[in-house]
Design a protein around this motif. Structure first.
Motif, mmCIF file in Angstrom:
data_model
loop_
_atom_site.group_PDB
_atom_site.id
_atom_site.type_symbol
_atom_site.label_atom_id
_atom_site.label_comp_id
_atom_site.label_asym_id
_atom_site.label_seq_id
_atom_site.Cartn_x
_atom_site.Cartn_y
_atom_site.Cartn_z
ATOM 1 N N ALA A 189 9.247 -4.776 12.522
ATOM 2 C CA ALA A 189 10.197 -3.987 11.722
ATOM 3 C C ALA A 189 9.523 -2.603 11.052
ATOM 4 N N ASP A 190 10.214 -1.520 11.146
ATOM 5 C CA ASP A 190 9.680 -0.458 10.339
ATOM 6 C C ASP A 190 10.227 -0.288 9.068
ATOM 7 N N PRO A 191 9.437 -0.457 8.069
ATOM 8 C CA PRO A 191 9.744 -0.582 6.862
ATOM 9 C C PRO A 191 10.055 1.088 6.441
ATOM 10 N N THR A 192 9.753 1.995 7.093
ATOM 11 C CA THR A 192 10.246 3.335 6.815
ATOM 12 C C THR A 192 11.477 3.894 7.304
ATOM 13 N N ALA A 193 12.070 3.270 8.208
ATOM 14 C CA ALA A 193 13.155 3.653 8.987
ATOM 15 C C ALA A 193 14.373 3.618 7.686
ATOM 16 N N ASP A 194 15.119 5.023 8.122
ATOM 17 C CA ASP A 194 16.247 5.313 7.244
ATOM 18 C C ASP A 194 15.970 5.417 5.709
ATOM 19 N N GLN A 195 14.662 5.521 5.237
ATOM 20 C CA GLN A 195 14.239 5.678 4.122
ATOM 21 C C GLN A 195 14.066 7.298 3.734
ATOM 22 N N ALA A 196 14.935 7.777 2.726
ATOM 23 C CA ALA A 196 14.887 9.196 2.306
ATOM 24 C C ALA A 196 13.648 9.482 1.680
ATOM 25 N N PRO A 197 13.155 10.772 1.572
ATOM 26 C CA PRO A 197 12.103 11.149 0.879
ATOM 27 C C PRO A 197 11.895 10.714 -0.265
ATOM 28 N N GLY A 198 10.813 10.312 -0.825
ATOM 29 C CA GLY A 198 10.287 9.720 -2.011
ATOM 30 C C GLY A 198 11.141 8.193 -2.291
ATOM 31 N N HIS A 199 11.427 7.588 -1.177
ATOM 32 C CA HIS A 199 12.175 6.235 -1.275
ATOM 33 C C HIS A 199 11.329 5.350 -0.380
ATOM 34 N N PHE A 200 11.269 4.069 -0.795
ATOM 35 C CA PHE A 200 10.445 3.180 -0.048
ATOM 36 C C PHE A 200 11.051 1.769 -0.069
ATOM 37 N N ALA A 201 10.815 0.947 0.940
ATOM 38 C CA ALA A 201 11.334 -0.386 0.954
ATOM 39 C C ALA A 201 10.652 -1.303 0.196
ATOM 40 N N THR A 202 9.387 -1.106 0.095
ATOM 41 C CA THR A 202 8.390 -2.096 -0.847
ATOM 42 C C THR A 202 8.456 -1.806 -2.141
ATOM 43 N N PRO A 203 8.943 -2.567 -3.167
ATOM 44 C CA PRO A 203 8.986 -2.122 -4.533
ATOM 45 C C PRO A 203 7.584 -1.512 -5.291
ATOM 46 N N ALA A 204 6.461 -2.327 -4.737
ATOM 47 C CA ALA A 204 5.219 -1.747 -5.192
ATOM 48 C C ALA A 204 4.789 -0.384 -4.956
ATOM 49 N N VAL A 205 5.087 -0.188 -3.593
ATOM 50 C CA VAL A 205 4.961 1.251 -3.028
ATOM 51 C C VAL A 205 5.824 2.257 -3.494
ATOM 52 N N GLN A 206 7.049 1.886 -3.971
ATOM 53 C CA GLN A 206 8.006 2.719 -4.670
ATOM 54 C C GLN A 206 7.188 3.137 -6.085
ATOM 55 N N ALA A 207 6.626 1.986 -6.795
ATOM 56 C CA ALA A 207 6.121 2.223 -7.923
ATOM 57 C C ALA A 207 4.780 3.010 -7.940
ATOM 58 N N THR A 208 3.937 2.746 -7.045
ATOM 59 C CA THR A 208 2.784 3.755 -6.706
ATOM 60 C C THR A 208 3.293 4.957 -6.497
ATOM 61 N N TYR A 209 4.072 5.358 -5.913
ATOM 62 C CA TYR A 209 4.605 6.765 -5.384
ATOM 63 C C TYR A 209 5.063 7.352 -6.706
ATOM 64 N N ASP A 210 6.009 6.805 -7.454
ATOM 65 C CA ASP A 210 6.557 7.540 -8.622
ATOM 66 C C ASP A 210 5.268 7.553 -9.522
ATOM 67 N N ARG A 211 4.238 6.738 -9.615
ATOM 68 C CA ARG A 211 3.431 6.968 -10.909
ATOM 69 C C ARG A 211 2.370 8.112 -10.291
ATOM 70 N N LEU A 212 1.893 8.295 -9.148
ATOM 71 C CA LEU A 212 1.169 9.462 -8.475
ATOM 72 C C LEU A 212 1.847 10.713 -8.602
ATOM 73 N N THR A 267 0.705 -1.082 -0.058
ATOM 74 C CA THR A 267 0.041 -0.010 -0.084
ATOM 75 C C THR A 267 0.798 1.298 0.160
ATOM 76 N N PHE A 268 0.638 2.293 0.333
ATOM 77 C CA PHE A 268 1.445 3.488 0.396
ATOM 78 C C PHE A 268 2.367 3.967 1.652
ATOM 79 N N ALA A 269 2.670 5.132 1.558
ATOM 80 C CA ALA A 269 3.362 5.694 2.644
ATOM 81 C C ALA A 269 3.797 7.153 2.903
ATOM 82 N N LEU A 270 4.433 7.237 3.855
ATOM 83 C CA LEU A 270 4.794 8.834 4.205
ATOM 84 C C LEU A 270 6.038 8.913 5.126
#
Length: 216
Positions: A131-154, A24-27
């Motif tokens: 485990a926190d999947p958002t830990a140490d992730q820079a803005p616009g970067h995500f641990a889950t590939p599908a979430v990354q693809a969703t962010y890039d698309r939106l 799903t998504f994230a912040l």
């Protein structure tokens, strides 16, 4: 359908449910109004200062402090909690980017709200040893590939113009509401229930704010 077997896949038309829920998504927390992605990690989210304003301009009430006792989470509910963290990160990062491009206060206000939302979810992740999947992730970067693809698309869709960015925001909040409602199904842990209820109300306020801007 159990939450661990769902994926919320966002398209230009809306949300299509399919496959594994963890996408799903994230912040991420880089709003100038707050303190960065690690702000208050492990602290009481009730101490978070929310942005000024209210539902009409995208602000929302603070997520309730986590004062309820812990409960028991199934494996699917643990997966859902991590997915909600990624959703909050996606929303924040997307709105922050749109705030930099368009002169609309609604993006700044909702991005700042999402910072507090992520903090609350992170507190629950820590409490339940997830485990926190958002830990140490820079803005616009995500641990889950599908979430990354969703962010890039939106982000690409919202770059077409101000109304397109507002529509992208509607898509995110609609998906967030669906995710939270599904996450609440069969949930018995009092602390997680209270946070999800607060996040659901906030997302409804955010969706209403985007709708108001689009109807002008």
């Amino acid at each position: 359908m159990k939450t661990r077997t769902r994926i919320a896949v966002i398209t230009a038309a809306g949300i299509v449910a399919a496959g594994a829920f963890a996408t799903t998504f994230a912040l991420a927390n880089d709003s100038p109004a707050m303190h960065g992605p690690g702000a208050g990690r492990g602290s009481d989210p009730g101490a978070v200062t929310m942005p000024r304003g209210g539902p009409r301009d995208g602000g929302c009430l603070a997520v309730p402090a986590i004062v309820d006792p812990s409960g028991t989470l199934t494996e699917a509910q643990r997966t859902a909690l991590a997915a909600n963290a990624e959703e909050e990160k996606l929303a924040h990062d997307l709105y922050t980017e749109f705030a930099n491009r368009y002169d609309l206060r609604v993006f700044d206000r909702i991005a700042a709200s999402e910072t507090a939302h992520l903090q609350a979810v992170r507190t629950l992740l820590s409490r339940y040893g997830i485990a926190d999947p958002t830990a140490d992730q820079a803005p616009g970067h995500f641990a889950t590939p599908a979430v990354q693809a969703t962010y890039d698309r939106l982000l690409a869709e919202g770059s077409a113009g101000q109304d397109a960015a507002l529509e992208a925001g509607r898509t995110v909040e609609t998906a967030d509401i669906a995710l939270l409602r599904e996450s609440l199904d069969d949930l018995t842990a009092p602390d997680v229930q209270r946070v999800y209820d607060g996040l659901l109300t906030a997302s409804q306020h955010h969706l209403a704010a985007f709708d108001r801007h689009l109807s002008r």
